[in-house]
Design a protein around this motif. Structure first.
Motif, PDB file in Angstrom:
ATOM      1  N   MET A 197       0.776  -1.326  -0.070  1.00  0.00           N
ATOM      2  CA  MET A 197      -0.106  -0.128  -0.019  1.00  0.00           C
ATOM      3  C   MET A 197       0.815   1.180  -0.098  1.00  0.00           C
ATOM      4  SD  MET A 197      -3.160   0.997  -0.272  1.00  0.00           S
ATOM      5  CE  MET A 197      -4.243  -0.302   0.319  1.00  0.00           C
ATOM      6  N   ASP A 198       1.967   1.419   0.601  1.00  0.00           N
ATOM      7  CA  ASP A 198       2.877   2.444   0.425  1.00  0.00           C
ATOM      8  C   ASP A 198       3.255   2.769  -0.986  1.00  0.00           C
ATOM      9  OD1 ASP A 198       4.202   0.150   0.211  1.00  0.00           O
ATOM     10  OD2 ASP A 198       6.079   0.800   1.304  1.00  0.00           O
ATOM     11  N   ARG A 199       3.204   1.689  -1.640  1.00  0.00           N
ATOM     12  CA  ARG A 199       3.526   1.988  -3.245  1.00  0.00           C
ATOM     13  C   ARG A 199       2.292   2.728  -3.843  1.00  0.00           C
ATOM     14  NH1 ARG A 199       7.113   0.173  -7.256  1.00  0.00           N
ATOM     15  NH2 ARG A 199       5.986   0.515  -9.419  1.00  0.00           N
ATOM     16  N   MET A 200       1.104   2.210  -3.521  1.00  0.00           N
ATOM     17  CA  MET A 200      -0.100   2.891  -3.915  1.00  0.00           C
ATOM     18  C   MET A 200      -0.268   4.243  -3.700  1.00  0.00           C
ATOM     19  SD  MET A 200      -0.915   0.182  -5.496  1.00  0.00           S
ATOM     20  CE  MET A 200      -0.230  -1.448  -5.091  1.00  0.00           C
ATOM     21  N   VAL A 201      -0.214   4.746  -2.218  1.00  0.00           N
ATOM     22  CA  VAL A 201      -0.087   5.954  -1.694  1.00  0.00           C
ATOM     23  C   VAL A 201       1.074   7.041  -2.435  1.00  0.00           C
ATOM     24  CG1 VAL A 201       0.416   7.418   0.525  1.00  0.00           C
ATOM     25  CG2 VAL A 201      -0.959   5.282   0.571  1.00  0.00           C
ATOM     26  N   LYS A 202       2.416   6.405  -2.842  1.00  0.00           N
ATOM     27  CA  LYS A 202       3.313   7.112  -3.412  1.00  0.00           C
ATOM     28  C   LYS A 202       3.082   7.416  -4.689  1.00  0.00           C
ATOM     29  CE  LYS A 202       8.446   7.065  -3.727  1.00  0.00           C
ATOM     30  NZ  LYS A 202       9.617   6.206  -3.384  1.00  0.00           N
ATOM     31  N   THR A 203       2.296   6.580  -5.642  1.00  0.00           N
ATOM     32  CA  THR A 203       2.137   6.695  -7.108  1.00  0.00           C
ATOM     33  C   THR A 203       0.969   7.469  -7.081  1.00  0.00           C
ATOM     34  OG1 THR A 203       2.775   4.315  -7.252  1.00  0.00           O
ATOM     35  CG2 THR A 203       1.234   5.525  -9.075  1.00  0.00           C
ATOM     36  N   MET A 204      -0.065   7.533  -6.106  1.00  0.00           N
ATOM     37  CA  MET A 204      -1.217   8.278  -6.227  1.00  0.00           C
ATOM     38  C   MET A 204      -0.940   9.848  -5.925  1.00  0.00           C
ATOM     39  SD  MET A 204      -4.700   7.821  -7.024  1.00  0.00           S
ATOM     40  CE  MET A 204      -5.766   8.779  -7.227  1.00  0.00           C
ATOM     41  N   ALA A 205      -0.069   9.878  -4.954  1.00  0.00           N
ATOM     42  CA  ALA A 205       0.259  11.340  -4.596  1.00  0.00           C
ATOM     43  C   ALA A 205       1.004  11.944  -5.676  1.00  0.00           C
ATOM     44  CB  ALA A 205       1.201  11.411  -3.297  1.00  0.00           C
ATOM     45  N   LYS A 206       1.800  11.191  -6.271  1.00  0.00           N
ATOM     46  CA  LYS A 206       2.591  11.742  -7.597  1.00  0.00           C
ATOM     47  C   LYS A 206       1.641  12.106  -8.623  1.00  0.00           C
ATOM     48  CE  LYS A 206       6.080  10.523 -11.021  1.00  0.00           C
ATOM     49  NZ  LYS A 206       4.902  10.221 -12.173  1.00  0.00           N
ATOM     50  N   ALA A 207       0.752  11.338  -8.956  1.00  0.00           N
ATOM     51  CA  ALA A 207      -0.142  11.444 -10.133  1.00  0.00           C
ATOM     52  C   ALA A 207      -1.029  12.954  -9.668  1.00  0.00           C
ATOM     53  CB  ALA A 207      -1.192  10.457 -10.123  1.00  0.00           C
ATOM     54  N   ILE A 208      -1.596  13.033  -8.412  1.00  0.00           N
ATOM     55  CA  ILE A 208      -2.352  14.347  -8.355  1.00  0.00           C
ATOM     56  C   ILE A 208      -1.681  15.529  -7.869  1.00  0.00           C
ATOM     57  CG2 ILE A 208      -4.478  12.826  -7.755  1.00  0.00           C
ATOM     58  CD1 ILE A 208      -4.202  13.728  -5.241  1.00  0.00           C
ATOM     59  N   GLU A 209      -0.406  15.213  -7.545  1.00  0.00           N
ATOM     60  CA  GLU A 209       0.348  16.640  -6.977  1.00  0.00           C
ATOM     61  C   GLU A 209      -0.287  17.378  -6.141  1.00  0.00           C
ATOM     62  OE1 GLU A 209       1.690  18.171 -10.928  1.00  0.00           O
ATOM     63  OE2 GLU A 209       3.129  16.703 -11.056  1.00  0.00           O
ATOM     64  N   GLN A 210      -1.160  16.988  -5.384  1.00  0.00           N
ATOM     65  CA  GLN A 210      -1.827  17.742  -4.278  1.00  0.00           C
ATOM     66  C   GLN A 210      -2.505  16.991  -3.134  1.00  0.00           C
ATOM     67  OE1 GLN A 210      -4.993  19.721  -6.075  1.00  0.00           O
ATOM     68  NE2 GLN A 210      -5.454  18.117  -7.368  1.00  0.00           N
ATOM     69  N   ASP A 211      -2.903  17.466  -2.142  1.00  0.00           N
ATOM     70  CA  ASP A 211      -3.880  17.065  -1.240  1.00  0.00           C
ATOM     71  C   ASP A 211      -3.367  15.758  -0.510  1.00  0.00           C
ATOM     72  OD1 ASP A 211      -6.102  17.058   0.406  1.00  0.00           O
ATOM     73  OD2 ASP A 211      -7.458  17.253  -1.247  1.00  0.00           O
ATOM     74  N   LEU A 212      -2.332  15.687   0.116  1.00  0.00           N
ATOM     75  CA  LEU A 212      -1.781  14.247   0.738  1.00  0.00           C
ATOM     76  C   LEU A 212      -2.960  13.746   1.654  1.00  0.00           C
ATOM     77  CD1 LEU A 212       0.311  12.265   1.176  1.00  0.00           C
ATOM     78  CD2 LEU A 212       1.331  13.794   2.962  1.00  0.00           C
ATOM     79  N   PRO A 213      -3.541  14.698   2.427  1.00  0.00           N
ATOM     80  CA  PRO A 213      -4.587  14.018   3.399  1.00  0.00           C
ATOM     81  C   PRO A 213      -5.543  13.386   2.542  1.00  0.00           C
ATOM     82  CG  PRO A 213      -4.291  16.247   4.026  1.00  0.00           C
ATOM     83  CD  PRO A 213      -3.497  16.295   2.915  1.00  0.00           C
ATOM     84  N   ALA A 214      -6.052  13.866   1.325  1.00  0.00           N
ATOM     85  CA  ALA A 214      -7.193  12.991   0.475  1.00  0.00           C
ATOM     86  C   ALA A 214      -6.502  11.635   0.099  1.00  0.00           C
ATOM     87  CB  ALA A 214      -7.765  13.823  -0.490  1.00  0.00           C
ATOM     88  N   VAL A 215      -5.167  11.713  -0.297  1.00  0.00           N
ATOM     89  CA  VAL A 215      -4.635  10.365  -0.738  1.00  0.00           C
ATOM     90  C   VAL A 215      -4.476   9.484   0.320  1.00  0.00           C
ATOM     91  CG1 VAL A 215      -2.403   9.311  -1.503  1.00  0.00           C
ATOM     92  CG2 VAL A 215      -3.374  11.487  -2.565  1.00  0.00           C
ATOM     93  N   ILE A 216      -4.063   9.906   1.588  1.00  0.00           N
ATOM     94  CA  ILE A 216      -4.027   9.113   2.543  1.00  0.00           C
ATOM     95  C   ILE A 216      -5.633   8.458   2.979  1.00  0.00           C
ATOM     96  CG2 ILE A 216      -3.491   8.887   5.101  1.00  0.00           C
ATOM     97  CD1 ILE A 216      -1.006   8.949   3.416  1.00  0.00           C
ATOM     98  N   ARG A 217      -6.306   9.451   2.968  1.00  0.00           N
ATOM     99  CA  ARG A 217      -7.847   8.978   3.285  1.00  0.00           C
ATOM    100  C   ARG A 217      -7.987   7.739   2.448  1.00  0.00           C
ATOM    101  NH1 ARG A 217     -13.458   9.505   3.362  1.00  0.00           N
ATOM    102  NH2 ARG A 217     -13.764  10.968   5.071  1.00  0.00           N
ATOM    103  N   MET A 218      -7.647   7.894   0.982  1.00  0.00           N
ATOM    104  CA  MET A 218      -7.999   6.735   0.002  1.00  0.00           C
ATOM    105  C   MET A 218      -7.589   5.550   0.507  1.00  0.00           C
ATOM    106  SD  MET A 218      -7.468   8.760  -3.464  1.00  0.00           S
ATOM    107  CE  MET A 218      -8.178   7.214  -4.531  1.00  0.00           C
TER     108      MET A 218
END
Length: 404
Positions: free
Chosen positions: A327-348
């Motif tokens: 899941m750390d890879r999923m968080v890292k990739t999603m955060a890079k893709a949207i380039e914003q809103d880390l709390p929202a990525v962590i929520r996912m």
């Protein structure tokens, strides 16, 4: 009273509280406070400059570290759960594949045994089982062994859904008997999903009226306008993508490993579906944290053969065979893709899957009263430490060896 103090940048539901202290008492979060002098000298663990994140919740996961839940042994369950804890997952839903009744039964019993005797040393806590296979559409089986696929069998699913540990129930909506399956799953208070399906809009709408609220791994092994044209001809039909986008009561998930979906598709999912209706899953198999080579997907005895190159896992025809990343890879990739809103990525990766499965009262966010499931992430979102119920994963196990 056992107290734990962690200092860092605390990721809340909609903000980041910098240089804050999470005070945990007896395995639960007591308070989140601004850092003060009084915290020093009280055993404070100082993670200044790093993120303190809620533990991740994975609702769709098959294996890791050389094991698969469908191996049906306590050893395989524990091995997989420990591996995923190293990647930050603290609550996990072991997920079935296609297989025989005996294989499914062995998997469920092994998970029940581990859940009943769980300690933090066993890795991620089992929050429930995702009864995923074997009720898939014949033309959407994917890498799952086709020999173990079947239409819903009432005696079988009544037996399995009668087990308290099963919390998520999946069936392709178009199969004969699917609506009866959904009805029974709803009676058992399961979170009901449609997966490995080639269902059209009308079939999804019927499933929705019988309790289905989620579709698995968006864009993967799901109906599309093109696949439905092969099934129905013209006029072309709407499928799972259109149904989820149009129905705000539906949710879905993405495999954000950087291999299944492009950044454009991840941004699309984030913007049009949103972090409250779309969660991150690993869909990981036994090749996670293992060297390149040949592996079984599903049971070690007769699961499908797949091949890992150290980055992805594929079948004979080159098609993707779930993921080999945590899941750390999923968080890292999603955060890079949207380039914003880390709390929202962590929520996912935490609160959204917890809400969908009904466990958000206990986990999913850093909220006083909830379990002290906490992941320390560095600035690159690599896992540095993991705490489950306030207990640290051994330091030697906190950062996984990377297979790629």
């Amino acid at each position: 009273m056992k107290e734990l103090l962690l200092k860092g940048n605390v990721i809340l539901e909609d903000a980041i509280h910098e240089d804050a202290v999470i005070r945990c008492v007896d395995g639960r979060i007591a308070t989140i406070e601004p850092h003060a002098r009084e915290h020093e000298g009280k055993g404070l663990l100082d993670f200044s400059g790093r993120y303190l994140s809620p533990g991740f919740v994975d609702i769709h996961v098959h294996g890791g570290a050389g094991a698969d839940y469908m191996d049906g042994t306590v050893e395989a369950v524990r091995r997989t759960n420990i591996a995923h804890a190293r990647h930050g997952t603290t609550s996990i839903f072991p997920t079935t594949t296609t297989g025989s009744f005996a294989q499914l039964d062995a998997m469920v019993k092994a998970c029940e045994n581990v859940q009943a005797s769980w300690t933090p040393a066993d890795g991620a806590r089992i929050a429930g089982i995702h009864f995923y296979g074997p009720y898939f559409a014949a033309d959407k089986v994917g890498i799952h062994a086709s020999e173990g696929r079947r239409d819903p069998v009432r005696e079988e699913y009544e037996y399995f859904l009668g087990r308290e540990i099963i919390k998520i129930a999946t069936c392709a909506s178009e199969l004969p008997g699917a609506l009866d399956f959904f009805d029974h799953a709803r009676e058992r208070d399961c979170f009901i999903t449609c997966g490995h399906s080639n269902a059209c809009w009308d079939e999804l709408e019927a499933a929705f009226t019988h309790g289905m609220r989620h579709v698995d791994h968006f864009w993967c092994a799901m109906s599309s306008v093109a696949s439905l044209r092969k099934r129905f001809g013209t006029p072309m039909q709407a499928g799972m993508e259109q149904y989820v986008l149009a129905n705000p009561a539906m949710s879905t998930e993405v495999i954000a490993d950087g291999i299944h979906l492009s950044d454009d598709l991840l941004r699309f999912a984030f913007r049009l579906i949103g972090p409250r209706r779309c969660c991150l899953v690993t869909d990981a198999n036994r090749a996670m944290d293992m060297p390149p080579g040949q592996y079984r997907f599903g049971s070690q005895a007769d699961g499908s053969w797949v091949w890992s190159d150290g980055h992805s896992v594929r079948g004979d025809d080159g098609s993707l065979a779930s993921s080999m990343h945590g899941m750390d890879r999923m968080v890292k990739t999603m955060a890079k893709a949207i380039e914003q809103d880390l709390p929202a990525v962590i929520r996912m990766a935490s609160l959204t899957p917890a809400e969908l499965t009904g466990i958000a009262g206990e986990v999913g966010s850093l909220t006083p009263g909830k379990r002290a499931d906490i992941v320390v992430l560095d600035e690159s979102f690599e896992v540095e430490r993991v705490f489950i119920g306030g207990e640290p994963l051994p330091v030697a196990d906190a950062r996984p060896d990377q297979a790629a």
